[in-house]
Design an enzyme around this catalytic site. Structure first.
Site, PDB file in Angstrom:
ATOM      1  N   ASP A   1      37.190  40.838  31.432  1.00  0.00           N
ATOM      2  CA  ASP A   1      38.527  40.860  32.037  1.00  0.00           C
ATOM      3  C   ASP A   1      39.376  41.772  31.151  1.00  0.00           C
ATOM      4  OD1 ASP A   1      41.113  40.431  32.877  1.00  0.00           O
ATOM      5  OD2 ASP A   1      41.142  38.285  32.398  1.00  0.00           O
TER       6      ASP A   1
ATOM      7  N   LYS B   1      47.177  48.888  30.362  1.00  0.00           N
ATOM      8  CA  LYS B   1      46.675  48.750  31.739  1.00  0.00           C
ATOM      9  C   LYS B   1      47.729  49.197  32.759  1.00  0.00           C
ATOM     10  CE  LYS B   1      44.526  45.209  34.717  1.00  0.00           C
ATOM     11  NZ  LYS B   1      44.092  43.801  34.722  1.00  0.00           N
TER      12      LYS B   1
ATOM     13  N   GLU C   1      39.858  40.775  40.652  1.00  0.00           N
ATOM     14  CA  GLU C   1      40.180  39.603  39.834  1.00  0.00           C
ATOM     15  C   GLU C   1      40.209  38.302  40.647  1.00  0.00           C
ATOM     16  OE1 GLU C   1      43.693  40.996  37.866  1.00  0.00           O
ATOM     17  OE2 GLU C   1      42.560  42.432  36.662  1.00  0.00           O
TER      18      GLU C   1
ATOM     19  N   ASP D   1      48.212  34.822  40.468  1.00  0.00           N
ATOM     20  CA  ASP D   1      47.928  35.344  39.129  1.00  0.00           C
ATOM     21  C   ASP D   1      49.203  35.886  38.490  1.00  0.00           C
ATOM     22  OD1 ASP D   1      47.156  36.783  36.902  1.00  0.00           O
ATOM     23  OD2 ASP D   1      45.458  37.779  37.873  1.00  0.00           O
TER      24      ASP D   1
END
Ligand code: AMP
Length: 621
Positions: free
Chosen positions: A26, A89, A189, A213
């Protein structure tokens, strides 16, 4: 003595040689993790202290050029912010334009020399791409698991948000490659999170799941329909700039105000603002369990906050996520009652207000038994195990969020793969040339919903060369779009008569944020009518150009069989059509085309009859 095992189901011999280990990673905005399967259970690898599996996604460049990653790098956020990179990211597959409004939040320097190209980060006199920086994080994760397992690791599955476009997925894959990892699959994800809870592992399961999330820097809500081992993303919604970092910022702003300073007045001092940021994060975590937090900052500022105040500060941010959930349900055309399970992912779902707001909205208890920080990595490890052949095959299906197509004459978008198509997917269409003897064809690939390519996003272009010269309309050029399971697009063009072939992997110049994507979809709805009118006009013009070219050709080739009046009439009608083409009225163009066609059709027949008669004559003995 070696043991021989026989599989009772199929009678095949099983060897005890270890299968290739594939790990699940991840690669998060705030933290990254690596996990693997041990004795049939997914396990996230912890740090040396054994306390946490989280590796802060932070990279620090020391004065001696050495690179630190993780906790030690995170500590440098305060002492050396200029050389310490976090939240990389957010920059994956992005241009400076995409991120400039948020530049103040990065403690490091983002290069803005060329606003359209991919961002680079300056550290001293060196420039780094987000891919290189992510590769450093992946290398550190690789080292971590290799030292625990005492064996080299070369293969991985890496997760990305469901809405990541091909540039962002490709960038993630490249980062893996740079880190010495063969990335077997890029997995969404939410799919990984569902797998971690075992949802979908049973072929008979049929469930609709919402995966909420809320991480450090991003918010995503995805609605998945899982049936017979197929994970279908029905919709995704989110915000690439909403997360726990915003909660921290709200606390910093609150303390700044409480201590009598102007908002943002402390951002000039990068060290102090980073220290406050970290202190605010500590306060937030503390408030997940206790009613009050109090301490004193390095500059003497009193930093106190209670849970009720914190909840008032973040209430609008939490509401934004709930609005996102509403939108995602709307896009999936589902009523909230149709959701069977709600899965909580990301460290920020530990905030009690977040949990209660989500449970309240969906009207059910949320899944939060697994560590919300680990759940995606655990699911990635399960997916890796499936790929390694250790579990029954499970097919993963995702959707492409925006249509993909190419530019055709007049700047029109010709959609080849429509939005919401399940990936992997393949589609093709046949085209031809518009000019006699044309040997090159420009193929420009676009993403978006509007009729005109200028309103969509260009992903790339290439020139197909070497088409053998033929009259316009004769070459048969087949263009294939191949969208693989990772959502990466390959475009293949082939001229069927000659076999000339060309292929490119499309990488867009920069990525699309979730907001931009939403805006593009909204634009396409709002402009649908005007787009349609423009499209009709452009199509009429394109058709007229083809007719004008053939009228011209007809006059040149058939001079001998046409009389002066006929030549003049065709020339006049063609001139009238040209005038209509220069105007904006599609009906006039269509009418002028019709007149020219009607006049020239009998002449064309006559010409054809004469040609055939001559051919027959030529052949007779
Ligand atoms: P992620 O990006 O999923 O790693 O999420 C990290 C985010 O979760 C950061 O903003 C953390 O500050 C936040 N977080 C971690 N633990 C807690 C906690 N106990 N309470 C509130 N937020 C937390």
């Amino acid at each position: 003595m070696a043991t021989i095992a026989i599989n009772l189901k199929d009678g095949k011999l099983e060897t005890d040689a270890p299968r290739d280990l594939i790990v699940g990673i991840d690669l998060g905005t705030t933290n990254s993790l690596v996990a693997y399967m041990k004795d049939g259970l997914a396990l996230a690898v912890r740090d040396d202290s054994g306390k946490s599996a989280l590796m802060p996604s932070v990279v620090h460049f020391a004065p001696d050029q050495s690179v630190l990653v993780g906790v030690t790098a995170k500590e440098k956020l305060v002492s050396d912010p200029q050389h310490t990179i976090y939240s990389v990211k957010r920059l994956m597959g992005k241009s400076y334009k995409d991120v400039r409004d948020f530049e103040q939040y990065f403690g490091y320097q983002i290069i803005d020399e060329d606003t359209d190209s991919l961002v680079k980060i300056r550290v001293k006199d060196k420039f780094f791409t987000p891919i290189e920086l992510s590769a450093e994080i992946l290398k550190a994760l690789k080292l971590r698991i290799e030292s625990v397992l005492n064996q080299p690791v070369f293969k991985a599955v890496i997760t990305v948000p469901a809405y990541f476009n091909d540039a962002q997925r490709q960038a993630t894959r490249d980062a893996g490659k740079l880190a010495g990892l063969d990335v077997l699959r890029i997995v969404n994800e939410p799919t990984a999170a569902s797998l971690a809870y075992g949802i979908g592992l049973n072929q008979d399961d049929e469930q609709t799941v919402a995966v909420y999330d809320l991480g450090g820097g991003t918010f995503d809500i995805s609605i998945l329909h899982i049936h017979q081992g197929i994970f279908e993303v029905l919709s995704t919604h989110g915000d690439t700039f909403l997360g726990g970092d915003d909660f921290d910022r709200a606390i910093v702003d609150y303390w700044t105000k409480q201590n009598g300073h102007e908002k943002d007045s402390l951002t000039g001092d990068k060290s102090l603002s980073q220290a406050l940021r970290l202190q605010a994060e500590a306060a937030k975590k503390h408030l997940s369990q206790h009613p009050v937090y109090e301490s004193v900052a390095a500059n003497g500022m009193v930093c106190r906050i209670d849970r009720a105040t914190f909840e008032t500060l973040i209430e609008p941010l939490v509401q934004r996520t709930i609005e996102g959930c509403r939108q995602a349900l709307h896009d999936a055309k589902l009523d909230v009652s149709r959701i069977d399970h709600v899965i909580m992912v990301g460290g920020s779902t530990r905030v009690p207000l977040v949990k209660s707001a989500v449970a309240g909205f969906f009207g059910k208890e949320v899944f939060d038994k697994l560590d919300p920080d680990e759940v995606v990595a655990l699911g990635a490890a399960i997916q890796a195990d499936i790929l390694a052949g250790n579990q029954k095959d499970i097919l993963l299906l995702d959707i492409t969020p925006l249509s993909l197509g190419i530019e055709t004459m007049g700047g029109l978008m010709d959609t080849i793969i429509p939005r919401n198509t399940k990936v992997p997917s393949k589609a093709g269409r046949r085209y031809t040339t518009s000019v006699d003897g044309q040997t090159n064809l420009k193929i420009a690939v676009f993403q978006g919903e509007r009729d005109l390519v200028e309103h969509n996003r260009k992903l790339g272009e290439f020139i197909m060369r070497g088409i053998p010269p033929m009259p316009a309309g004769l070459p048969k050029i087949e263009i294939h779009f191949i969208l693989n399971a990772d959502g990466i697009l390959k475009v293949k063009a082939q001229e069927l008569r000659s076999g000339v072939e060309q292929e490119i992997e499309v990488r867009s110049q920069y990525g699309i944020s979730e907001e931009e994507m939403g805006k593009m979809l909204l634009d396409s709805i709002q402009h649908a009518q005007s787009d349609m009118a423009i499209r009709a006009l452009l199509e009429a013009r394109n058709e007229a150009q083809v007719i004008l070219l053939s009228a011209d050709k007809f006059l040149r080739q058939n001079e001998s069989i046409l009389n002066e009046t006929e030549v003049l009439a065709i020339q006049t009608l063609a001139a009238e059509l040209k005038i209509a083409v220069a105007g904006e009225d599609k009906d006039k163009i269509n009418a002028a085309m019709e007149t020219l066609n009607q006049y020239s059709a009998p002449l064309a027949h006559r010409a054809m009859d004469i040609t055939i008669a001559e051919a027959i004559k030529g052949k007779s003995v």
